[in-house]
Scaffold this motif. Structure first.
Motif, PDB file in Angstrom:
ATOM      1  N   GLU A 224      -6.949   1.176   9.324  1.00  0.00           N
ATOM      2  CA  GLU A 224      -6.412   1.785   8.104  1.00  0.00           C
ATOM      3  C   GLU A 224      -6.171   0.744   7.023  1.00  0.00           C
ATOM      4  O   GLU A 224      -6.264   1.041   5.832  1.00  0.00           O
ATOM      5  CB  GLU A 224      -5.112   2.543   8.413  1.00  0.00           C
ATOM      6  CG  GLU A 224      -4.644   3.371   7.234  1.00  0.00           C
ATOM      7  CD  GLU A 224      -3.555   4.356   7.618  1.00  0.00           C
ATOM      8  OE1 GLU A 224      -2.901   4.891   6.711  1.00  0.00           O
ATOM      9  OE2 GLU A 224      -3.340   4.586   8.838  1.00  0.00           O
ATOM     10  N   MET A 225      -5.929  -0.488   7.406  1.00  0.00           N
ATOM     11  CA  MET A 225      -5.679  -1.543   6.417  1.00  0.00           C
ATOM     12  C   MET A 225      -6.964  -2.252   5.985  1.00  0.00           C
ATOM     13  O   MET A 225      -6.957  -2.969   4.976  1.00  0.00           O
ATOM     14  CB  MET A 225      -4.717  -2.583   6.997  1.00  0.00           C
ATOM     15  CG  MET A 225      -3.276  -2.143   7.051  1.00  0.00           C
ATOM     16  SD  MET A 225      -2.577  -1.829   5.406  1.00  0.00           S
ATOM     17  CE  MET A 225      -2.708  -3.437   4.641  1.00  0.00           C
TER      18      MET A 225
ATOM     19  N   SER B 250       2.116   4.983  11.826  1.00  0.00           N
ATOM     20  CA  SER B 250       1.277   4.859  13.023  1.00  0.00           C
ATOM     21  C   SER B 250       2.072   4.768  14.322  1.00  0.00           C
ATOM     22  O   SER B 250       1.463   4.714  15.405  1.00  0.00           O
ATOM     23  CB  SER B 250       0.383   3.609  12.891  1.00  0.00           C
ATOM     24  OG  SER B 250      -0.419   3.679  11.741  1.00  0.00           O
ATOM     25  N   ILE B 251       3.384   4.737  14.268  1.00  0.00           N
ATOM     26  CA  ILE B 251       4.180   4.572  15.492  1.00  0.00           C
ATOM     27  C   ILE B 251       5.071   5.789  15.724  1.00  0.00           C
ATOM     28  O   ILE B 251       5.235   6.649  14.843  1.00  0.00           O
ATOM     29  CB  ILE B 251       5.031   3.283  15.427  1.00  0.00           C
ATOM     30  CG1 ILE B 251       6.017   3.361  14.260  1.00  0.00           C
ATOM     31  CG2 ILE B 251       4.134   2.055  15.311  1.00  0.00           C
ATOM     32  CD1 ILE B 251       6.965   2.171  14.163  1.00  0.00           C
TER      33      ILE B 251
ATOM     34  N   LEU C  52      -2.932  -1.678  22.435  1.00  0.00           N
ATOM     35  CA  LEU C  52      -4.129  -2.120  21.737  1.00  0.00           C
ATOM     36  C   LEU C  52      -4.687  -1.016  20.848  1.00  0.00           C
ATOM     37  O   LEU C  52      -5.160  -1.278  19.732  1.00  0.00           O
ATOM     38  CB  LEU C  52      -5.187  -2.574  22.752  1.00  0.00           C
ATOM     39  CG  LEU C  52      -4.881  -3.873  23.509  1.00  0.00           C
ATOM     40  CD1 LEU C  52      -5.894  -4.098  24.623  1.00  0.00           C
ATOM     41  CD2 LEU C  52      -4.877  -5.066  22.544  1.00  0.00           C
ATOM     42  N   ARG C  53      -4.609   0.214  21.309  1.00  0.00           N
ATOM     43  CA  ARG C  53      -5.098   1.335  20.496  1.00  0.00           C
ATOM     44  C   ARG C  53      -4.235   1.510  19.243  1.00  0.00           C
ATOM     45  O   ARG C  53      -4.756   1.807  18.165  1.00  0.00           O
ATOM     46  CB  ARG C  53      -5.104   2.618  21.328  1.00  0.00           C
ATOM     47  CG  ARG C  53      -6.244   2.666  22.340  1.00  0.00           C
ATOM     48  CD  ARG C  53      -6.427   4.076  22.888  1.00  0.00           C
ATOM     49  NE  ARG C  53      -5.289   4.486  23.726  1.00  0.00           N
ATOM     50  CZ  ARG C  53      -5.208   4.266  25.031  1.00  0.00           C
ATOM     51  NH1 ARG C  53      -6.210   3.611  25.665  1.00  0.00           N
ATOM     52  NH2 ARG C  53      -4.170   4.674  25.728  1.00  0.00           N
ATOM     53  N   VAL C  54      -2.922   1.324  19.405  1.00  0.00           N
ATOM     54  CA  VAL C  54      -2.034   1.418  18.228  1.00  0.00           C
ATOM     55  C   VAL C  54      -2.382   0.314  17.234  1.00  0.00           C
ATOM     56  O   VAL C  54      -2.494   0.534  16.019  1.00  0.00           O
ATOM     57  CB  VAL C  54      -0.553   1.329  18.657  1.00  0.00           C
ATOM     58  CG1 VAL C  54       0.355   1.270  17.428  1.00  0.00           C
ATOM     59  CG2 VAL C  54      -0.172   2.506  19.538  1.00  0.00           C
ATOM     60  N   GLY C  55      -2.586  -0.909  17.726  1.00  0.00           N
ATOM     61  CA  GLY C  55      -2.947  -2.021  16.845  1.00  0.00           C
ATOM     62  C   GLY C  55      -4.261  -1.797  16.146  1.00  0.00           C
ATOM     63  O   GLY C  55      -4.412  -2.102  14.940  1.00  0.00           O
TER      64      GLY C  55
ATOM     65  N   ALA D 164       3.554  -2.062   5.576  1.00  0.00           N
ATOM     66  CA  ALA D 164       4.743  -1.502   6.234  1.00  0.00           C
ATOM     67  C   ALA D 164       4.648   0.012   6.342  1.00  0.00           C
ATOM     68  O   ALA D 164       4.998   0.603   7.377  1.00  0.00           O
ATOM     69  CB  ALA D 164       6.001  -1.910   5.465  1.00  0.00           C
ATOM     70  N   ASN D 165       4.144   0.660   5.293  1.00  0.00           N
ATOM     71  CA  ASN D 165       4.010   2.119   5.317  1.00  0.00           C
ATOM     72  C   ASN D 165       2.977   2.562   6.348  1.00  0.00           C
ATOM     73  O   ASN D 165       3.147   3.574   7.034  1.00  0.00           O
ATOM     74  CB  ASN D 165       3.637   2.639   3.939  1.00  0.00           C
ATOM     75  CG  ASN D 165       4.775   2.501   2.939  1.00  0.00           C
ATOM     76  OD1 ASN D 165       5.942   2.488   3.334  1.00  0.00           O
ATOM     77  ND2 ASN D 165       4.436   2.384   1.657  1.00  0.00           N
ATOM     78  N   VAL D 166       1.878   1.815   6.453  1.00  0.00           N
ATOM     79  CA  VAL D 166       0.859   2.139   7.460  1.00  0.00           C
ATOM     80  C   VAL D 166       1.446   2.003   8.859  1.00  0.00           C
ATOM     81  O   VAL D 166       1.207   2.842   9.734  1.00  0.00           O
ATOM     82  CB  VAL D 166      -0.375   1.231   7.274  1.00  0.00           C
ATOM     83  CG1 VAL D 166      -1.340   1.395   8.450  1.00  0.00           C
ATOM     84  CG2 VAL D 166      -1.078   1.538   5.968  1.00  0.00           C
TER      85      VAL D 166
END
Length: 657
Positions: free
Chosen positions: A603-604, A566-567, A594-597, A560-562
């Motif tokens: 990162e995860m 990121s948004i 797609l880039r956001v995903g 959730a923090n990541v």
């Protein structure tokens, strides 16, 4: 009162006229036995003819009085002629002089009575030729003594009558004032009532002009009503005759205005020939609330001698001003209660903050001319800043904004003192509103809930000056608004809890459904892009099985923090269910989504540590783009299919639907 006095005098004149009639009738009877009786009969005939003429004009109450006074010297002359032709010293007609001595005592002052007595003595001396007869001097002494006695008795009688009249005068005045009080009750407006009081005052005082004025909050006198003058509007008492009465708190009397220094506001007194002026302060307790004035030409009795009338009339004017004030306050209170009831209905039925404050602004604007309006709320644990929750200025609404509270600003004063503030024509340089213009006047009122200040409300105008009544209205509205705002804040807090996932502090599935439908509607209305990401943890089951649910919850919180980092602020992230997360990306095409995903996936990837052990945790992401006429459910289904496609392709990847 004057009519009653004249009528009493008229009865006295009537008695004297009857006595003189008897006098000349006796003279005619007496003349039957004396020579030259025809002369006496002619005199008696002329007297009776004159009497008949006078009696035909009884409606003129002064005519008989004048007739009796004029007849005194004529009586003396005719009696003297009668004495001369009927025997001189030997004639007994000299006894008729005694009646005229009485008449002199009734009509004359001591001075004229003394001269009249001396004239009668001289007339008898000339008519009788009894200079050498000792009895003549005895008769002269008796007539002189009678004259002195009658004069003394006449003086005493006049003093007694005057004392009785003066003692009865206040009662008559009080009765007249009582009748006036009963009559003005039927009148509705203050000017009409005061006009009637002035008219009665002019009659009671036998004066020509009068006026009444109220004291205003600006330190001026404002005309209520007038008769016979050129008074109008408002004027400064420092430039008029009224100032001494307003400072001495007692009746002020000008016997001759022409002898006093002229003033700028003279009300046309001197130009109309008025020289006498009396000013009565209108006192409500120890407070001066106005002035009552009467003016005219100078009379024998000074105006300030009529204190009973003046103070009685002034008390009546004060009572009417009090009544008008009480009536106005009652109407104002009734209107205020009605407005507050309407405001209460408007604000209390709105729990959504934005709608509430907009409705509150409209309710105030319906009653008060308002160019600017704001509601600022305090921030917990941050006394140096305030949340400008709602700001309207010159037709524009501004978004909420956190602002620093400047030292010495009106908002700071209201928050510190917990008292409303009215500013007029002295706003300083504070930029109070969104347009940064300095208003002409402004009202600030604290918002207080259960003794705690939760903010401030303000109305401002660039055109008019607000007054104390406006401030009272705004303060009353603010007291109701504080309750409604507190309820809205509690509602917001409750709604936030209901729409927030307890574990991750992201939105829950209900929140996601509401925001997604709104985002779809916005994309359709604005013809803009909209994308959706659906994220599923590939590792949650293994983490729970191996390390327990606490480790699994930590994994979800890290995810959730990541996502949150990121948004954008305008994007919405929610925990949809279990290990599934969704991200709504307004105005975002599929490639960017797609880039956001991918950024979140990288990162995860394999970075979850638990008790010094690194766990190879991964996620799978599905992305879908909205294309009309898709529905919100269809967009979610497309993202869901893409997410499962990513899992089938080996997990730890991003797939497009």
């Amino acid at each position: 009162m004057r009519e009653q006095s004249i009528w009493q005098r008229f009865e006295t004149d009537d008695v004297i006229w009857a006595s003189r009639s008897l006098e000349w009738t006796l003279a005619a009877i007496f003349a039957v036995t004396v020579p030259f009786r025809w002369v006496v009969w002619i005199i008696v005939g002329l007297y009776w003819a004159a009497s008949v003429i006078v009696r035909q004009h009884r409606h003129n109450k002064n005519m008989l009085s004048r007739f009796n006074m004029v007849m005194i010297p004529i009586d003396v002359f005719l009696i003297s002629v009668g004495i001369h032709i009927t025997g001189g010293f030997a004639s007994q007609a000299f006894l008729l002089y005694t009646l005229d001595l009485l008449f002199l005592a009734v009509y004359s002052s001591i001075f004229w009575a003394a001269w009249g007595t001396l004239g009668i003595l001289l007339a008898y001396a000339l008519a009788s030729h009894g200079w050498n007869n000792p009895q003549f001097w005895w008769r002269e002494l008796i007539l002189g003594f009678l004259g002195i006695t009658a004069t003394a008795l006449g003086l005493s009688m006049r003093q007694t009558i005057r004392a009785l009249y003066n003692s009865s005068l206040p009662m008559e005045q009080i009765q007249a004032l009582k009748s006036l009080q009963e009559s003005v009750v039927k009148l509705s407006s203050l000017p009409a009532v005061v006009q009637t009081i002035l008219q009665t005052g002019l009659q009671l005082l036998d004066i020509e002009a009068g006026y009444a004025a109220k004291w205003t909050t600006s330190g001026k006198l404002k005309l209520i009503a007038q008769i016979g003058l050129d008074v109008e509007g408002e004027w400064d008492p420092r430039e008029s005759y009224e100032l001494p009465a307003l400072t001495s708190l007692d009746i002020t009397y000008f016997k001759n205005l022409a002898s006093h220094e002229s003033v700028k506001v003279g009300h046309g007194l001197l130009s109309r020939g008025y020289r006498e002026l009396v000013l009565v302060p209108l006192k409500d307790g120890d407070q001066i609330i106005g002035i009552l004035a009467f003016a005219g030409v100078r009379k024998k009795t000074p105006l300030n001698d009529h204190r009973v009338i003046l103070e009685g009339l002034a008390d009546m004017v004060v009572n009417q001003i009090r009544f008008e004030g009480a009536q106005a306050n009652s109407l104002k209170r009734g209107r205020l209660l009605a407005v507050l009831e309407r405001v209460g209905r408007i604000v209390n039925r709105n729990l959504e903050m934005e709608t509430l404050l907009r409705s509150l602004h409209q309710a105030v604007a319906d009653e008060l001319e308002t160019d600017s309006f704001f509601v600022a709320l305090t921030l917990p644990n941050d006394p140096g800043h305030i949340l400008m929750q709602y700001l309207y200025d010159e037709g524009k609404e501004y978004p909420p904004e956190v602002l620093a509270i400047g030292p010495g600003t009106p908002t700071e004063q209201v928050l510190l003192r917990n008292e409303p503030l009215l500013l007029r024509d002295n706003m300083g340089t504070s930029q109070l509103t969104g347009s940064f213009r300095v208003p002409k006047s402004a009202i600030f009122s604290p918002l207080v809930y259960e003794g705690r200040i939760i903010g401030a409300m303000s109305v401002q105008s660039y055109r008019i000056d607000y007054d104390d009544d406006h401030m009272e209205f705004v303060s009353s509205v603010a007291s109701q608004a504080a309750i409604a705002i507190q309820n809205a804040q509690l509602y917001q807090k409750t709604e936030s809890i209901a729409l927030t996932d307890y574990l991750t502090n992201l939105g829950n599935s209900r929140h996601f459904s509401l925001v997604l439908r709104s985002a779809v509607d916005y994309a359709v209305a604005t013809n803009t892009a909209l994308s959706l990401l659906l994220i599923d943890s590939d590792s949650l089951k293994q983490i729970n099985d191996r390390y327990g649910h606490i480790a699994g919850d930590t994994h979800l919180q890290i995810l959730a923090n990541v996502i949150r980092r990121s948004i954008r602020d305008r994007d919405t992230a929610c925990r949809y269910a279990g290990d599934e997360f969704v991200i709504i990306l307004p105005e975002t095409e599929l490639n960017e989504a797609l880039r956001v995903g991918e950024r979140i996936r990288r990162e995860m990837d394999g970075k979850f540590a638990w008790k010094d052990s690194m766990i190879g945790a991964t996620i799978s992401v599905g992305a879908a783009e909205f294309h009309p006429p898709m529905t919100a459910e269809e967009l979610f289904a497309a993202a869901d299919r893409a997410m499962y496609a990513a899992k089938r392709q080996g997990k730890n990847r991003v797939a497009a639907g």
